[in-house]
Design an enzyme around this catalytic site. Sequence first.
Site, PDB file in Angstrom:
ATOM      1  N   ARG A 233     -39.479  97.593 -21.942  1.00 17.42           N
ATOM      2  CA  ARG A 233     -40.021  96.476 -22.715  1.00 17.42           C
ATOM      3  C   ARG A 233     -40.110  96.874 -24.187  1.00 17.42           C
ATOM      4  O   ARG A 233     -40.495  98.000 -24.518  1.00 17.42           O
ATOM      5  CB  ARG A 233     -41.428  96.107 -22.233  1.00 17.42           C
ATOM      6  CG  ARG A 233     -41.451  95.191 -21.027  1.00 17.42           C
ATOM      7  CD  ARG A 233     -40.922  93.787 -21.333  1.00 17.42           C
ATOM      8  NE  ARG A 233     -40.898  92.944 -20.162  1.00 17.42           N
ATOM      9  CZ  ARG A 233     -39.861  92.788 -19.322  1.00 17.42           C
ATOM     10  NH1 ARG A 233     -38.731  93.427 -19.541  1.00 17.42           N
ATOM     11  NH2 ARG A 233     -39.946  91.979 -18.287  1.00 17.42           N
ATOM     12  N   GLU A 262     -38.659  89.169 -28.932  1.00 17.06           N
ATOM     13  CA  GLU A 262     -37.343  88.575 -28.616  1.00 17.06           C
ATOM     14  C   GLU A 262     -37.381  87.057 -28.777  1.00 17.06           C
ATOM     15  O   GLU A 262     -38.393  86.446 -28.459  1.00 17.06           O
ATOM     16  CB  GLU A 262     -36.963  88.953 -27.173  1.00 17.06           C
ATOM     17  CG  GLU A 262     -36.771  90.444 -27.016  1.00 17.06           C
ATOM     18  CD  GLU A 262     -36.566  90.864 -25.556  1.00 17.06           C
ATOM     19  OE1 GLU A 262     -36.484  89.985 -24.676  1.00 17.06           O
ATOM     20  OE2 GLU A 262     -36.513  92.070 -25.304  1.00 17.06           O
ATOM     21  N   HIS A 280     -31.029  92.018 -24.369  1.00 16.19           N
ATOM     22  CA  HIS A 280     -31.777  91.999 -23.100  1.00 16.19           C
ATOM     23  C   HIS A 280     -30.874  91.568 -21.925  1.00 16.19           C
ATOM     24  O   HIS A 280     -31.101  90.530 -21.301  1.00 16.19           O
ATOM     25  CB  HIS A 280     -33.009  91.075 -23.209  1.00 16.19           C
ATOM     26  CG  HIS A 280     -34.052  91.364 -22.166  1.00 16.19           C
ATOM     27  ND1 HIS A 280     -35.397  91.156 -22.386  1.00 16.19           N
ATOM     28  CD2 HIS A 280     -33.953  91.842 -20.891  1.00 16.19           C
ATOM     29  CE1 HIS A 280     -36.090  91.488 -21.305  1.00 16.19           C
ATOM     30  NE2 HIS A 280     -35.222  91.900 -20.379  1.00 16.19           N
TER      31      HIS A 280
HETATM   32  P1  NAP Z   1     -41.968 100.118 -11.244  1.00 16.39           P
HETATM   33  O1  NAP Z   1     -41.287 100.527  -9.991  1.00 16.39           O
HETATM   34  O2  NAP Z   1     -43.334  99.523 -11.179  1.00 16.39           O
HETATM   35  O3  NAP Z   1     -41.991 101.384 -12.232  1.00 16.39           O
HETATM   36  C1  NAP Z   1     -42.765 101.424 -13.392  1.00 16.39           C
HETATM   37  C2  NAP Z   1     -43.108 102.878 -13.663  1.00 16.39           C
HETATM   38  O4  NAP Z   1     -43.801 102.938 -14.906  1.00 16.39           O
HETATM   39  C3  NAP Z   1     -43.971 103.491 -12.608  1.00 16.39           C
HETATM   40  O5  NAP Z   1     -43.389 104.705 -12.208  1.00 16.39           O
HETATM   41  C4  NAP Z   1     -45.315 103.738 -13.293  1.00 16.39           C
HETATM   42  O6  NAP Z   1     -45.891 104.947 -12.793  1.00 16.39           O
HETATM   43  C5  NAP Z   1     -44.901 103.857 -14.757  1.00 16.39           C
HETATM   44  N1  NAP Z   1     -45.976 103.434 -15.651  1.00 16.39           N
HETATM   45  C6  NAP Z   1     -46.665 102.268 -15.622  1.00 16.39           C
HETATM   46  N2  NAP Z   1     -47.604 102.244 -16.583  1.00 16.39           N
HETATM   47  C7  NAP Z   1     -47.497 103.432 -17.231  1.00 16.39           C
HETATM   48  C8  NAP Z   1     -48.205 104.021 -18.315  1.00 16.39           C
HETATM   49  N3  NAP Z   1     -49.217 103.378 -18.916  1.00 16.39           N
HETATM   50  N4  NAP Z   1     -47.837 105.256 -18.722  1.00 16.39           N
HETATM   51  C9  NAP Z   1     -46.843 105.923 -18.103  1.00 16.39           C
HETATM   52  N5  NAP Z   1     -46.132 105.406 -17.071  1.00 16.39           N
HETATM   53  C10 NAP Z   1     -46.456 104.186 -16.645  1.00 16.39           C
HETATM   54  O7  NAP Z   1     -41.097  99.035 -12.029  1.00 16.39           O
HETATM   55  P2  NAP Z   1     -39.503  98.912 -12.098  1.00 16.39           P
HETATM   56  O8  NAP Z   1     -39.029  97.944 -11.078  1.00 16.39           O
HETATM   57  O9  NAP Z   1     -38.895 100.262 -12.154  1.00 16.39           O
HETATM   58  O10 NAP Z   1     -39.381  98.187 -13.546  1.00 16.39           O
HETATM   59  C11 NAP Z   1     -39.824  98.863 -14.693  1.00 16.39           C
HETATM   60  C12 NAP Z   1     -39.801  97.977 -15.916  1.00 16.39           C
HETATM   61  O11 NAP Z   1     -38.466  97.780 -16.363  1.00 16.39           O
HETATM   62  C13 NAP Z   1     -40.328  96.550 -15.724  1.00 16.39           C
HETATM   63  O12 NAP Z   1     -41.740  96.498 -15.818  1.00 16.39           O
HETATM   64  C14 NAP Z   1     -39.661  95.785 -16.842  1.00 16.39           C
HETATM   65  O13 NAP Z   1     -40.507  95.765 -17.979  1.00 16.39           O
HETATM   66  C15 NAP Z   1     -38.410  96.603 -17.154  1.00 16.39           C
HETATM   67  N6  NAP Z   1     -37.170  95.870 -16.833  1.00 16.39           N
HETATM   68  C16 NAP Z   1     -36.293  95.585 -17.827  1.00 16.39           C
HETATM   69  C17 NAP Z   1     -35.115  94.904 -17.532  1.00 16.39           C
HETATM   70  C18 NAP Z   1     -34.107  94.589 -18.590  1.00 16.39           C
HETATM   71  O14 NAP Z   1     -33.341  93.647 -18.417  1.00 16.39           O
HETATM   72  N7  NAP Z   1     -34.030  95.351 -19.658  1.00 16.39           N
HETATM   73  C19 NAP Z   1     -34.858  94.484 -16.222  1.00 16.39           C
HETATM   74  C20 NAP Z   1     -35.787  94.801 -15.242  1.00 16.39           C
HETATM   75  C21 NAP Z   1     -36.936  95.496 -15.551  1.00 16.39           C
HETATM   76  P3  NAP Z   1     -47.489 105.163 -12.742  1.00 16.39           P
HETATM   77  O15 NAP Z   1     -48.069 103.952 -12.094  1.00 16.39           O
HETATM   78  O16 NAP Z   1     -47.683 106.437 -11.974  1.00 16.39           O
HETATM   79  O17 NAP Z   1     -47.911 105.313 -14.168  1.00 16.39           O
END
Ligand code: NAP
Length: 327
Positions: A233, A262, A280
């Site tokens: 993000r 964005e 994005h």
């Molecule tokens: P996920 O499985 O929930 O993974 C998120 C990770 O971030 C977890 O390992 C979590 O671990 C860590 N995290 C959360 N808060 C944190 C903090 N304050 N400090 C450090 N680490 C933190 O989610 P995902 O499915 O992999 O997706 C991740 C993100 O990618 C989404 O939230 C979205 O914003 C982004 N995304 C972008 C696109 C794009 O088109 N560019 C597409 C899809 C997703 P802990 O809970 O242990 O901290």
Amino acid sequence: MSRPDILVPAPMREMILDGLAPHFTLHRLYEAEDRDAMLAAVADRIRGIAISFRPVDKALVDRLPKLEIVANFGVGYDNVDAAYCGTKGVIVTNTPDVLTDEVADTAIALMIMTVRELPAAERWLREGRWKSQGPFPLTRGTLRGRTLGILGLGRIGKAIATRAEAFGMAIHYHNRSRQADVPYTYHPSLVSLAEAVDTLMLVAPGGEETRHMVGERVLEALGPEGVLINIGRGSVVNEAALAAALRQGTILAAGLDVFENEPQVPQALLDLPNAVLLPHVGSASVATRNAMGQLVVDNLVGWFRDGRVLTPVAETPVPAMSPRHGA
Ligand code: NAP
């Protein structure tokens, strides 16, 4: 029997609306000339919201007394005030897993594009400079010997790590909690991660907790050969600090798929030759966006048919079966 009323505040893909139409009465707020008047007319009938990349805030939730569920298109749901929904007994769902591999592929592509300056190389060819000036200059950056640090080793982070291992990269990571099931090196802080690696991949969610986690200090720790990739993000990065670091050579280059505001991209980033900028597109293939859309439909249909959803977010865990929906 009357069909549940669903609010659609902003445009969504037609396949989602087509999937919802047989089951629900859809109120497409974005088509109304006077949106406030339309919302006022339907507010006390609305039981669900289908939303894509637009805010669902306290004010909207408070206007809808019968709201039961917000179905978000996207795995990131920082656009929805999920904590507040939780306090009101409103379920929030997102679209995890079905986009993981697509986003991980895009992240690796963006990393290589950035390190090897491939967009500039392609421009060189298209502008006829290969013929007129000779070969594209050798790139200072190479993936060889690089160490990858991942902020957010979750579903997508792990899929990126698996791919990066195949490229011969050593992997480190920082999450709030250490992962039991991975062989990668854990760092208890983002600064210590940035000090240990030269390539930093951001895959953490947006929201207040991660806002501007990457600023001057982290960029300095990453160092002059450092490459920053953001597929998570935009709000995680202080864009002014990043632009300054790229301009001054504090880090080597950055590849960004996401931005804080964005579709606005700061001119300071647009002006930089060592920034690769994508609009994005992490999950943006027809197949993956269709799978995400189907999950939005399935969550809403499942909830109103038998009180079950497939993918609730952590803030609003769903009981096994809601009593108000019967057996
Ligand atoms: P996920 O499985 O929930 O993974 C998120 C990770 O971030 C977890 O390992 C979590 O671990 C860590 N995290 C959360 N808060 C944190 C903090 N304050 N400090 C450090 N680490 C933190 O989610 P995902 O499915 O992999 O997706 C991740 C993100 O990618 C989404 O939230 C979205 O914003 C982004 N995304 C972008 C696109 C794009 O088109 N560019 C597409 C899809 C997703 P802990 O809970 O242990 O901290």
